[in-house]
Design an enzyme around this catalytic site. Structure first.
Site, PDB file in Angstrom:
ATOM      1  N   TYR A  33      37.834  33.334  42.417  1.00  0.00           N
ATOM      2  CA  TYR A  33      38.039  34.301  43.489  1.00  0.00           C
ATOM      3  C   TYR A  33      38.726  35.545  42.962  1.00  0.00           C
ATOM      4  O   TYR A  33      39.226  35.567  41.822  1.00  0.00           O
ATOM      5  CB  TYR A  33      38.850  33.676  44.631  1.00  0.00           C
ATOM      6  CG  TYR A  33      40.328  33.483  44.325  1.00  0.00           C
ATOM      7  CD1 TYR A  33      40.761  32.485  43.473  1.00  0.00           C
ATOM      8  CD2 TYR A  33      41.288  34.316  44.900  1.00  0.00           C
ATOM      9  CE1 TYR A  33      42.114  32.310  43.191  1.00  0.00           C
ATOM     10  CE2 TYR A  33      42.637  34.147  44.634  1.00  0.00           C
ATOM     11  CZ  TYR A  33      43.049  33.150  43.779  1.00  0.00           C
ATOM     12  OH  TYR A  33      44.387  32.993  43.503  1.00  0.00           O
ATOM     13  N   LYS A 147      40.767  32.775  37.278  1.00  0.00           N
ATOM     14  CA  LYS A 147      41.266  32.827  38.668  1.00  0.00           C
ATOM     15  C   LYS A 147      40.461  31.821  39.499  1.00  0.00           C
ATOM     16  O   LYS A 147      39.598  32.167  40.310  1.00  0.00           O
ATOM     17  CB  LYS A 147      41.162  34.257  39.216  1.00  0.00           C
ATOM     18  CG  LYS A 147      42.114  34.524  40.363  1.00  0.00           C
ATOM     19  CD  LYS A 147      42.290  36.015  40.575  1.00  0.00           C
ATOM     20  CE  LYS A 147      42.999  36.390  41.849  1.00  0.00           C
ATOM     21  NZ  LYS A 147      44.313  35.817  42.059  1.00  0.00           N
ATOM     22  N   GLU A 180      54.738  32.127  35.129  1.00  0.00           N
ATOM     23  CA  GLU A 180      54.557  33.146  36.171  1.00  0.00           C
ATOM     24  C   GLU A 180      55.027  32.521  37.471  1.00  0.00           C
ATOM     25  O   GLU A 180      55.734  31.506  37.440  1.00  0.00           O
ATOM     26  CB  GLU A 180      53.092  33.597  36.226  1.00  0.00           C
ATOM     27  CG  GLU A 180      52.123  32.473  36.482  1.00  0.00           C
ATOM     28  CD  GLU A 180      50.650  32.875  36.435  1.00  0.00           C
ATOM     29  OE1 GLU A 180      50.336  34.021  36.777  1.00  0.00           O
ATOM     30  OE2 GLU A 180      49.828  32.013  36.066  1.00  0.00           O
ATOM     31  N   LEU A 205      47.753  33.980  34.660  1.00  0.00           N
ATOM     32  CA  LEU A 205      46.701  34.861  35.153  1.00  0.00           C
ATOM     33  C   LEU A 205      47.060  36.291  34.739  1.00  0.00           C
ATOM     34  O   LEU A 205      48.199  36.726  34.953  1.00  0.00           O
ATOM     35  CB  LEU A 205      46.594  34.793  36.674  1.00  0.00           C
ATOM     36  CG  LEU A 205      45.471  35.695  37.196  1.00  0.00           C
ATOM     37  CD1 LEU A 205      44.118  35.065  36.946  1.00  0.00           C
ATOM     38  CD2 LEU A 205      45.656  36.013  38.655  1.00  0.00           C
TER      39      LEU A 205
HETATM   40  N1  PDD Z   1      47.528  36.143  43.560  1.00  0.00           N
HETATM   41  N2  PDD Z   1      49.480  34.949  39.061  1.00  0.00           N
HETATM   42  C1  PDD Z   1      48.886  34.172  39.984  1.00  0.00           C
HETATM   43  C2  PDD Z   1      48.917  32.695  39.798  1.00  0.00           C
HETATM   44  C3  PDD Z   1      48.242  34.750  41.098  1.00  0.00           C
HETATM   45  O1  PDD Z   1      47.635  33.975  42.010  1.00  0.00           O
HETATM   46  C4  PDD Z   1      48.261  36.168  41.242  1.00  0.00           C
HETATM   47  C5  PDD Z   1      47.588  36.846  42.388  1.00  0.00           C
HETATM   48  C6  PDD Z   1      48.904  36.940  40.255  1.00  0.00           C
HETATM   49  C7  PDD Z   1      48.957  38.438  40.320  1.00  0.00           C
HETATM   50  O2  PDD Z   1      47.702  39.019  40.079  1.00  0.00           O
HETATM   51  P1  PDD Z   1      47.295  40.424  40.711  1.00  0.00           P
HETATM   52  O3  PDD Z   1      48.332  41.398  40.308  1.00  0.00           O
HETATM   53  O4  PDD Z   1      45.965  40.710  40.110  1.00  0.00           O
HETATM   54  O5  PDD Z   1      47.251  40.227  42.225  1.00  0.00           O
HETATM   55  C8  PDD Z   1      49.494  36.293  39.186  1.00  0.00           C
HETATM   56  C9  PDD Z   1      46.648  36.635  44.607  1.00  0.00           C
HETATM   57  C10 PDD Z   1      47.123  37.888  45.232  1.00  0.00           C
HETATM   58  C11 PDD Z   1      46.372  35.519  45.603  1.00  0.00           C
HETATM   59  O6  PDD Z   1      46.117  34.422  45.137  1.00  0.00           O
HETATM   60  O7  PDD Z   1      46.372  35.774  46.790  1.00  0.00           O
END
Ligand code: PDD
Length: 290
Positions: A33, A147, A180, A205
């Site tokens: 996703y 992801k 993270e 990620l």
């Molecule tokens: N989450 N690490 C994880 C495990 C994440 O699920 C996300 C993002 C990030 C940050 O990535 P980005 O800056 O590209 O949003 C880091 C999204 C927002 C979610 O699952 O809703």
């Protein structure tokens, strides 16, 4: 007005059943996703999200369901039909539907779903005063750079954090290092004033916000190191914060029982909040106080 979702070629009310029972996303969490933000009707960093989508799909050997320009058209049409200009786009691709079997054919047709919703943004209080996080073991698989929709460990960790009165969970690997957070990247400003975040690789990620913040920090001359850091180091750090598409740069002022710095958002965090808000064209309320 019922929200409209795009499902495999159709725009339809979000609650209408649509995905086959034997979709491998449903049966095996076999899919990936993306989450993108939309500001003033414009999806932000679309090209970066498309590149990461392709990398995630390649990692699992799933085909792109359509070309990036066609995907962009679907995203824009879904936004238009939902009359949303400030929003979050959720895009999911699964390997497709087939009689349940661990084995799968290379010829499966990927399934694509796109939904949009109003963004759940940080509150003024969280933005100004920061949030608490708790530490939890990182129980995810070894390919966190993909992801994947297999988010059970992330979801359980986030819920545990909430049940303990915290906004997020810092996930800690077997070496005692923070990888993270459950849905965001984790950062500290160490004792030397250096901005530190876990390096890219299979362990985290690669956040699009992380990428943007690194660029802003380097351009502003803030010393940066992409290296691992332990939970103990994080607790003793001068500052800490989180980054993600929908929480932007969010100060962390407590980890478990340890206040970070003086218990208030630090100077570097404030600066990066402002730099990111400006670069991403966020609402003026996110420029204030920085
Ligand atoms: N989450 N690490 C994880 C495990 C994440 O699920 C996300 C993002 C990030 C940050 O990535 P980005 O800056 O590209 O949003 C880091 C999204 C927002 C979610 O699952 O809703």
């Amino acid at each position: 007005m019922a929200r409209i979702a795009y499902v495999n070629g159709r725009y339809q009310p979000i609650h209408r059943p649509a995905v086959p029972v034997e979709d491998r996303g449903y049966q095996f969490a076999d899919g990936v996703y993306e989450v993108m933000k939309v500001v003033g009707g414009e999806p932000r960093d679309l090209d970066r999200h498309m590149r990461r989508l392709r990398r995630s799909l390649d990692g699992l050997g799933i085909r792109m369901p359509m070309s990036p320009p066609a995907l962009e058209a679907v995203i824009r049409e879904t936004l238009r039909r939902n009359r949303l200009k400030e929003a979050v786009v959720y895009l999911q691709v699964s390997r497709g539907a087939a009689p349940r079997n661990h084995l799968y054919a290379a010829t499966l047709k990927p399934s694509l779903v796109v939904t949009v919703r109003r963004a759940g943004l940080p509150s003024a209080k969280e933005w100004a005063e920061g949030v608490a996080v708790v530490s939890l073991p990182d129980e995810r698989w070894a390919r966190r750079d993909i992801k994947s929709i297999s988010l059970l460990p992330n979801s359980l960790a986030r819920q545990k954090a909430k049940d303990r009165g915290a906004r997020e969970a810092f996930l800690v690997d077997g070496d005692g290092c923070v990888t993270e957070a459950s849905a965001s990247n984790a950062w500290i400003v160490d004792r030397n004033g250096t901005l530190v975040t876990h390096p890219l690789g299979h362990g985290i990620l690669g956040g699009i916000t992380r990428e943007r913040v690194l660029e802003e920090a380097r351009a502003a001359g803030i010393p940066v190191e992409e290296r691992r850091f332990t939970l103990d180091e994080a607790k003793a750090a001068r500052e800490a914060f989180l980054t993600s598409t929908s929480s932007f740069v969010l100060p962390v002022v407590r980890i478990d029982d340890a206040p970070i710095g003086n218990g208030h958002p630090g100077e570097t965090t404030r600066r990066l909040q402002g730099l990111y808000a400006e670069a991403a064209g966020l609402h003026p309320r996110f420029h204030q106080g920085t």
